[in-house]
Design an enzyme around this catalytic site. Structure first.
Site, PDB file in Angstrom:
ATOM      1  N   SER A   1       0.858  -1.179   0.000  1.00 53.27           N
ATOM      2  CA  SER A   1       0.000   0.000   0.000  1.00 53.27           C
ATOM      3  C   SER A   1       0.894   1.229   0.000  1.00 53.27           C
ATOM      4  CB  SER A   1      -0.890   0.014   1.253  1.00 53.27           C
ATOM      5  OG  SER A   1      -1.548   1.270   1.406  1.00 53.27           O
TER       6      SER A   1
ATOM      7  N   TYR B   1      -3.163  -1.207   9.903  1.00 55.07           N
ATOM      8  CA  TYR B   1      -3.012  -1.419   8.458  1.00 55.07           C
ATOM      9  C   TYR B   1      -1.685  -0.859   7.972  1.00 55.07           C
ATOM     10  CZ  TYR B   1      -4.245  -1.378   3.489  1.00 55.07           C
ATOM     11  OH  TYR B   1      -4.260  -1.573   2.122  1.00 55.07           O
TER      12      TYR B   1
END
Length: 254
Positions: free
Chosen positions: A143, A156
């Protein structure tokens, strides 16, 4: 054609929705035999049927990649269906939003289990299968929040930072064995994962609001991410390993 995957086999985790589904479809369109895996058996079987209906080759194996032994079972299934494994795409992942005061022990543990430990286990099984075959390619879906700091998504962001470092370490360890390991780092992408981003807005308004914060002025489509994944796995990227490919509209450049 260097992005022609005819004769190659590809295993995609988290293939039943969003970015994973787009990745699986594109590999199949480009000639690969694709092993789809995920926890949603109905969605997986429907995707397999859609790929086969379009003239592609795909099989589906329902699996929870957080379960010990699942990685080895999936690699065995790839060998059973296709004879070998050429490409592994570690796409399965979850997102819990919240800062450190809002992140529960269970959310922290689940995020690391799915986003990091499953990548470790799947990659370990794949590397063991690829070495006797003379090499292969692993593409991890990280990400842009693994490249820069993020607000309101502590677990995350930490998990995706770990995927970035896992990618670099594996790339160095296995370069001489012909195994290339790279990561694709998407920014906001039009998938169900964005539904929790701005509660209270409808889909179009949410995409517009999120796009305002991105230099290119919009979020990505799953297909845009899939194209970069296929590039990283292809012979066009034959001298690239340990790379982090940001597909984030310029978000991590600032």
């Amino acid at each position: 054609m260097s992005r022609d995957f005819t004769g190659k086999s590809v295993l995609v985790t988290g293939a039943t929705s969003g970015i994973g589904s787009a990745i699986a479809r594109l590999f199949a369109e480009r000639g690969a035999a694709v092993l789809l895996t995920g926890r949603n058996a109905r969605a997986g079987l429907e995707l397999r049927q859609a790929i086969v209906g379009d003239g592609g080759r795909a099989e589906f194996e329902a699996a929870d990649v957080t379960v010990p032994g699942a990685a080895e079972a999936l690699l065995a299934a790839a060998a059973r269906h296709f004879g070998r494994i050429d490409v592994l795409v570690n796409n399965a992942g979850i997102l819990h939003r919240g800062d450190i005061t809002q992140c529960s022990d269970d959310q922290w543990a689940a995020t690391l289990e799915i986003n990091v430990t499953s990548v470790f286990r799947m990659s370990r099984a794949a590397v063991r299968a690829m070495i006797p075959e003379g090499g292969g390619a692993i593409v991890n879906i990280a990400s842009d929040w693994g490249l820069v700091g993020a607000t309101g998504a502590l677990a995350y962001g930490v998990s995706k930072g770990a995927v970035v470092q896992l990618t670099r370490s594996m790339a160095l360890d296995h370069a001489r064995q012909g195994i290339r390991v790279n990561a694709v780092c998407p920014g906001d992408t039009d998938t169900s994962m964005l539904e929790s981003a701005i509660p209270g807005l409808d889909h179009a308004a949410r995409l517009a609001a999120l796009g305002e914060a991105i230099p290119m002025g919009r979020v990505a489509t799953p297909q845009e991410v899939a194209r970069v994944v296929c590039f990283a796995a292809s012979e066009e990227a034959s001298f690239m390993t340990g790379a982090m490919l940001a597909v984030d509209g310029g978000n991590s450049a600032g």
